[in-house]
Design an enzyme around this catalytic site. Structure first.
Site, PDB file in Angstrom:
ATOM      1  N   HIS A 141       4.937  -1.934   8.661  1.00  0.00           N
ATOM      2  CA  HIS A 141       5.562  -0.795   9.338  1.00  0.00           C
ATOM      3  C   HIS A 141       6.139  -1.142  10.712  1.00  0.00           C
ATOM      4  O   HIS A 141       6.975  -0.413  11.227  1.00  0.00           O
ATOM      5  CB  HIS A 141       4.534   0.319   9.537  1.00  0.00           C
ATOM      6  CG  HIS A 141       4.171   1.042   8.283  1.00  0.00           C
ATOM      7  ND1 HIS A 141       3.611   0.413   7.204  1.00  0.00           N
ATOM      8  CD2 HIS A 141       4.276   2.357   7.947  1.00  0.00           C
ATOM      9  CE1 HIS A 141       3.388   1.301   6.249  1.00  0.00           C
ATOM     10  NE2 HIS A 141       3.783   2.486   6.669  1.00  0.00           N
ATOM     11  N   GLU A 163       5.814   6.064   9.821  1.00  0.00           N
ATOM     12  CA  GLU A 163       5.934   6.974   8.660  1.00  0.00           C
ATOM     13  C   GLU A 163       6.555   8.305   9.079  1.00  0.00           C
ATOM     14  O   GLU A 163       7.319   8.906   8.335  1.00  0.00           O
ATOM     15  CB  GLU A 163       4.555   7.216   8.039  1.00  0.00           C
ATOM     16  CG  GLU A 163       3.934   5.975   7.458  1.00  0.00           C
ATOM     17  CD  GLU A 163       3.759   6.004   5.952  1.00  0.00           C
ATOM     18  OE1 GLU A 163       3.713   7.092   5.378  1.00  0.00           O
ATOM     19  OE2 GLU A 163       3.666   4.912   5.365  1.00  0.00           O
ATOM     20  N   SER A 176       0.823  -1.209   0.000  1.00  0.00           N
ATOM     21  CA  SER A 176       0.000   0.000   0.000  1.00  0.00           C
ATOM     22  C   SER A 176       0.860   1.263   0.000  1.00  0.00           C
ATOM     23  O   SER A 176       0.339   2.346  -0.274  1.00  0.00           O
ATOM     24  CB  SER A 176      -0.907  -0.005   1.226  1.00  0.00           C
ATOM     25  OG  SER A 176      -0.136  -0.134   2.406  1.00  0.00           O
ATOM     26  N   CYS A 231       2.207  -6.404   1.552  1.00  0.00           N
ATOM     27  CA  CYS A 231       1.275  -5.743   2.465  1.00  0.00           C
ATOM     28  C   CYS A 231       0.447  -6.803   3.201  1.00  0.00           C
ATOM     29  O   CYS A 231      -0.211  -7.625   2.563  1.00  0.00           O
ATOM     30  CB  CYS A 231       0.366  -4.830   1.647  1.00  0.00           C
ATOM     31  SG  CYS A 231      -0.883  -3.984   2.605  1.00  0.00           S
TER      32      CYS A 231
HETATM   33  N1  DGL Z   1       1.074  -2.130   4.456  1.00  0.00           N
HETATM   34  C1  DGL Z   1       0.040  -2.219   5.464  1.00  0.00           C
HETATM   35  C2  DGL Z   1       0.090  -3.601   6.126  1.00  0.00           C
HETATM   36  O1  DGL Z   1       1.112  -4.270   6.139  1.00  0.00           O
HETATM   37  C3  DGL Z   1       0.152  -1.114   6.497  1.00  0.00           C
HETATM   38  C4  DGL Z   1      -0.195   0.252   5.981  1.00  0.00           C
HETATM   39  C5  DGL Z   1      -1.637   0.378   5.512  1.00  0.00           C
HETATM   40  O2  DGL Z   1      -2.556   0.367   6.364  1.00  0.00           O
HETATM   41  O3  DGL Z   1      -1.836   0.509   4.319  1.00  0.00           O
HETATM   42  O4  DGL Z   1      -0.882  -4.030   6.666  1.00  0.00           O
END
Ligand code: DGL
Length: 270
Positions: free
Chosen positions: A190, A157, A12, A74
């Site tokens: 993250h 972030e 994402s 993700c």
């Molecule tokens: N990349 C998302 C995950 O690993 C975290 C960031 C988002 O909520 O888009 O769940």
């Protein structure tokens, strides 16, 4: 399928660069095309239908670039869209898809002695229960506690990963957890950046694992099993984002552990 084609990696936003980092470290001869859907981040608070639609659009764009394998870095997109992506593969001309949840569950089960495991993720990942199912499939006697920790995404972030603020947020989310589990899986791209703050709260009796290294190992197994490992030669990484090359480079550098230049980020439209 041509083994020289790159591996597509989708997230994402910049978070999946933690997974790309592990992939590049363990598969130095492979080339990668990374796509971060920065225009539509976060996925974690969106509905499964919306995330599945976004993930299919991303897969289509990467397929058009020519990839042999799609890695869904993700956690939220893996939790909400892996079945749809798997069904779409033949039409897209991609030979396989690997998400991060099975490898994350594998890491957690390997690390846990008691089988009492906490999963930290976005709201969407925790609500869908995909981690719990993947852990139970490996270890039916497991006890799984899921915790949605959406503020961790913003902290990572912003680069607020050390000091009193992330520790206070971690205490709010995880305060009582250490008494109940021996392993905690970072089920969000993250969260590895916040590992020190999380460890400060849960203490050293709780093992903290993430899915990056086990995803890289799963990709290596898949390449070998399908005869699609790249030969020796120069590897490349192409960076694509749907918005904000400057921010992608600035924030993404911390996730990748290597400096990124805005000029090297191509902005694409899904
Ligand atoms: N990349 C998302 C995950 O690993 C975290 C960031 C988002 O909520 O888009 O769940």
């Amino acid at each position: 399928m041509d083994a020289a084609l790159p591996i597509g990696v989708f997230d994402s936003g910049v978070g999946g660069l933690t997974v790309l980092r592990a992939l590049r470290a363990s598969l130095p001869h492979e080339s990668f095309v990374y796509l971060g859907d920065t225009a539509r981040l976060p996925y974690g608070s969106k509905s499964p239908g919306t995330v599945a639609r976004y993930a299919l659009q991303a897969a289509r764009l990467l397929a058009d670039r020519g990839i042999k394998l799609l890695v869904v870095a993700c956690n939220t997109a893996t939790a909400m869209a892996l079945p749809e992506l798997t069904v779409a593969l033949p039409a897209l001309g991609i030979a396989g898809v690997i998400g991060v949840i099975e490898p994350g569950a594998e890491a957690a089960c390997l690390a846990s002695h008691s089988g009492r495991i906490a999963v930290l993720g976005t709201e969407g990942t925790i609500r869908g229960g995909a981690y719990t199912r993947a852990i139970f499939a490996r270890r039916p006697d497991a006890e799984v506690v899921g915790r949605a920790c959406p503020l961790f995404v913003a902290l990572a972030e912003e680069g607020w990963v050390e000091g009193p603020i992330p520790v206070a947020v971690a205490r709010e989310y995880l305060g009582t957890l250490a008494a109940h589990v021996d392993t905690l899986v970072l089920g969000c791209t993250h969260f590895p950046l916040l590992e020190a703050a999380i460890a400060a709260v849960v203490g050293d009796t709780v093992r903290i694992v993430d899915s990056a290294a086990t995803t890289a190992a799963a990709v290596a197994r898949w390449l070998a099993a399908n005869g699609l490992a790249a030969g020796l030669g120069a590897s490349t990484t192409t960076m694509l984002a749907t918005d904000g090359a400057e921010r992608f480079a600035r924030v993404g550098s911390r996730f990748l552990g290597v400096g990124l230049e805005p000029a090297s980020i191509e902005i694409v439209d899904l």
